[in-house]
Scaffold this motif. Sequence first.
Motif, mmCIF file in Angstrom:
data_model
loop_
_atom_site.group_PDB
_atom_site.id
_atom_site.type_symbol
_atom_site.label_atom_id
_atom_site.label_comp_id
_atom_site.label_asym_id
_atom_site.label_seq_id
_atom_site.Cartn_x
_atom_site.Cartn_y
_atom_site.Cartn_z
ATOM 1 N N ALA A 71 -7.947 -10.022 0.852
ATOM 2 C CA ALA A 71 -8.277 -11.451 0.822
ATOM 3 C C ALA A 71 -7.558 -12.223 1.917
ATOM 4 C CB ALA A 71 -7.927 -12.027 -0.551
ATOM 5 N N GLU A 72 -6.402 -11.758 2.320
ATOM 6 C CA GLU A 72 -5.588 -12.486 3.295
ATOM 7 C C GLU A 72 -5.939 -12.154 4.744
ATOM 8 O OE1 GLU A 72 -3.903 -12.561 -0.579
ATOM 9 O OE2 GLU A 72 -4.443 -10.832 0.682
ATOM 10 N N GLY A 73 -6.836 -11.204 4.977
ATOM 11 C CA GLY A 73 -7.219 -10.889 6.343
ATOM 12 C C GLY A 73 -7.581 -9.428 6.516
ATOM 13 N N LYS A 74 -7.861 -9.054 7.767
ATOM 14 C CA LYS A 74 -8.346 -7.720 8.103
ATOM 15 C C LYS A 74 -7.304 -6.958 8.917
ATOM 16 C CE LYS A 74 -12.595 -5.549 9.868
ATOM 17 N NZ LYS A 74 -13.919 -5.823 10.483
ATOM 18 N N PHE A 75 -7.144 -5.700 8.609
ATOM 19 C CA PHE A 75 -6.216 -4.823 9.320
ATOM 20 C C PHE A 75 -7.013 -3.655 9.906
ATOM 21 C CE2 PHE A 75 -3.901 -6.965 6.019
ATOM 22 C CZ PHE A 75 -2.685 -7.295 6.582
ATOM 23 N N TYR A 76 -6.538 -3.162 11.041
ATOM 24 C CA TYR A 76 -7.216 -2.048 11.704
ATOM 25 C C TYR A 76 -6.197 -0.964 12.023
ATOM 26 C CZ TYR A 76 -9.496 0.673 15.341
ATOM 27 O OH TYR A 76 -10.001 1.702 16.088
ATOM 28 N N VAL A 77 -6.474 0.262 11.593
ATOM 29 C CA VAL A 77 -5.589 1.403 11.875
ATOM 30 C C VAL A 77 -5.944 1.928 13.259
ATOM 31 C CG1 VAL A 77 -4.757 3.647 11.095
ATOM 32 C CG2 VAL A 77 -5.494 1.946 9.413
ATOM 33 N N ALA A 78 -5.290 1.371 14.267
ATOM 34 C CA ALA A 78 -5.574 1.734 15.654
ATOM 35 C C ALA A 78 -4.959 3.094 15.986
ATOM 36 C CB ALA A 78 -5.030 0.659 16.588
ATOM 37 N N GLU A 79 -5.344 3.639 17.143
ATOM 38 C CA GLU A 79 -4.760 4.907 17.592
ATOM 39 C C GLU A 79 -3.250 4.778 17.740
ATOM 40 O OE1 GLU A 79 -6.659 6.390 21.075
ATOM 41 O OE2 GLU A 79 -8.667 6.356 20.214
ATOM 42 N N ALA A 80 -2.794 3.606 18.215
ATOM 43 C CA ALA A 80 -1.357 3.397 18.388
ATOM 44 C C ALA A 80 -0.625 3.363 17.052
ATOM 45 C CB ALA A 80 -1.112 2.089 19.143
ATOM 46 N N CYS A 81 -1.367 3.082 15.958
ATOM 47 C CA CYS A 81 -0.766 3.010 14.626
ATOM 48 C C CYS A 81 -0.872 4.335 13.876
ATOM 49 C CB CYS A 81 -1.427 1.902 13.804
ATOM 50 S SG CYS A 81 -1.329 0.266 14.562
ATOM 51 N N ALA A 82 -1.477 5.355 14.502
ATOM 52 C CA ALA A 82 -1.699 6.625 13.808
ATOM 53 C C ALA A 82 -0.405 7.382 13.561
ATOM 54 C CB ALA A 82 -2.661 7.495 14.608
ATOM 55 N N GLY A 83 0.634 7.084 14.343
ATOM 56 C CA GLY A 83 1.925 7.735 14.139
ATOM 57 C C GLY A 83 2.197 8.906 15.052
ATOM 58 N N LEU A 84 1.323 9.141 16.062
ATOM 59 C CA LEU A 84 1.557 10.276 16.951
ATOM 60 C C LEU A 84 2.868 10.132 17.691
ATOM 61 C CD1 LEU A 84 0.485 12.904 18.239
ATOM 62 C CD2 LEU A 84 -0.538 11.482 20.026
ATOM 63 N N ARG A 85 3.165 8.919 18.176
ATOM 64 C CA ARG A 85 4.398 8.733 18.942
ATOM 65 C C ARG A 85 5.620 9.047 18.087
ATOM 66 N NH1 ARG A 85 3.581 2.603 20.525
ATOM 67 N NH2 ARG A 85 1.434 3.324 20.515
ATOM 68 N N PHE A 86 5.583 8.680 16.803
ATOM 69 C CA PHE A 86 6.701 9.001 15.914
ATOM 70 C C PHE A 86 6.774 10.496 15.660
ATOM 71 C CE2 PHE A 86 5.830 4.621 13.827
ATOM 72 C CZ PHE A 86 6.426 3.989 14.901
ATOM 73 N N LEU A 87 5.612 11.110 15.451
ATOM 74 C CA LEU A 87 5.577 12.529 15.117
ATOM 75 C C LEU A 87 6.086 13.395 16.265
ATOM 76 C CD1 LEU A 87 4.715 14.863 13.272
ATOM 77 C CD2 LEU A 87 2.419 14.673 14.228
ATOM 78 N N VAL A 88 5.594 13.156 17.477
ATOM 79 C CA VAL A 88 5.978 13.992 18.614
ATOM 80 C C VAL A 88 7.468 13.836 18.914
ATOM 81 C CG1 VAL A 88 5.621 14.369 21.074
ATOM 82 C CG2 VAL A 88 3.666 13.952 19.597
#
Length: 501
Positions: A179-196
């Motif tokens: 209800a408060e808005g829209k969120f998008y799980v972008a490639e940058a938010c996928a967590g690859l940088r944290f994982l690697v």
Amino acid sequence: MKPTTMSAPMWWAGFRPAAPALAAGFILLALAFYREADAAVATWWDSTAYNHGFLVLPIAVWLLWERRAMLAGAFARPWPLALLAAVPLAAIWFAAERLGIMEGRQLAAMALVQVLLLASLGWDFYRRLLWPALYLFFLVPFGGFLVPALQNFTLGFIDHGLALLGIPYFSDGFSIEIAEGKFYVAEACAGLRFLVASIAFGVLYAGVMYRSPGRRVVFIAASLIVPVLANGMRALGIVVLGHIIGSARAATADHLIYGWGFFAFVTFVLILGGLPFREPMAVPPAIPARPSAAPRVLWPGLALGLLALAAPLSAMALDGAAAASGVRLAFSAPAGCIAAPSEARPALLAVANGTMRALLCAGGEIRLTVAALPARTDPGLVLRVMRVLTGEAGADDALISPLPAKPWRLIATRAETEAPFRVVAGALWLAGEPTGPGITLRLRQAWRSLGIGAASGVPLIAVLAPAGAMDEATAATKLEAFLAAMPDLATTLAAASAAAR
């Protein structure tokens, strides 16, 4: 007898027999695989997921220094049998190069570095520096193929979390709307940088803090699993925060910066969790210095380097033959389309000696760009040209979905996470047959790049772009309407792909 300690002369005495072979081998490997090294450095610089690549070589040197006592008394003894591994590795590199898989080329090149060390130093010396030598594999920026899977996991984590918390939401693709808005799980938010980065740190930590293989495996596994779960928690936390404060935009402000802080905290927790199980490094007993070492040899490095050079030279010859053949593209402009002002070919298309034609359609509201490449162009170059034309090259996010008009795909890209999307429609034909940018194209075009089945037809790329600035939904609607009104466009372009030489 008084035990000797690790001194500089003793170190050099053990290493000296292999120095000429290693020097020659590294020079030849650098000549053979400079493109792989250049691509790796460019990725370290451009992608935050791989910025740690600049630290890998210094860390490997430090790991080697930490193990200097283990090298006491070890003398290089060339091991010729190790060179046999260079033949299949060179073949793997060649296959990856023909398929257009840069990570495969880089991993094969790094494996050849390991063969050089093993062949020049011998097994006894190599096993003592095994951990720092294998750590060099983190120079390869691999793992990009995991992004869609990580996006799906993060989206699923958010879905289940919101359902568990009783927060109403709607999910569509990689978008989550509350209800408060829209969120998008972008490639940058996928967590690859944290994982690697976490895996690279986990391997370093395990190699320094533990001696037993079991403890090392457990900590490395934790370094792989924990950041994936933590990234899901971070993404869920952002959505819940938006629900609490009543604004999705406020919750996502600077979320990537906060994400790095969260990742630092998770890493700190991993460190604390691993400390109680640390083991002291085993220090081998001092070994009396030997009076002399084996003579210096050059041939292992030369043999390995020449074997490695054979694959890139073969690929260069094939690429040269493909570019020299050129391509002639001729087709009648579809109804309602006129020639657009000429523009320079993209650099990659010029390298392939391809050709490009641009048309303005629907009264100038749609621009059609058609690019054709020589029949024997390697598939990696075909796909890179397509990514440049569609805008995927250099984009921070890319959303790709099929359109009702086959074989067109809707491609939405943006250079920055918060920027608006640029929407185009793209399609690809190979010798008159529609194909996607997947493994089927790579396999078929790899065979054609060898001269097998390349007697007729060429790879042809078509991109439709709406003129003017507009939002994503409007652009998608305009493209769908244009394609619905031009049912013969795909047939015309397929015939052009089949007829081109």
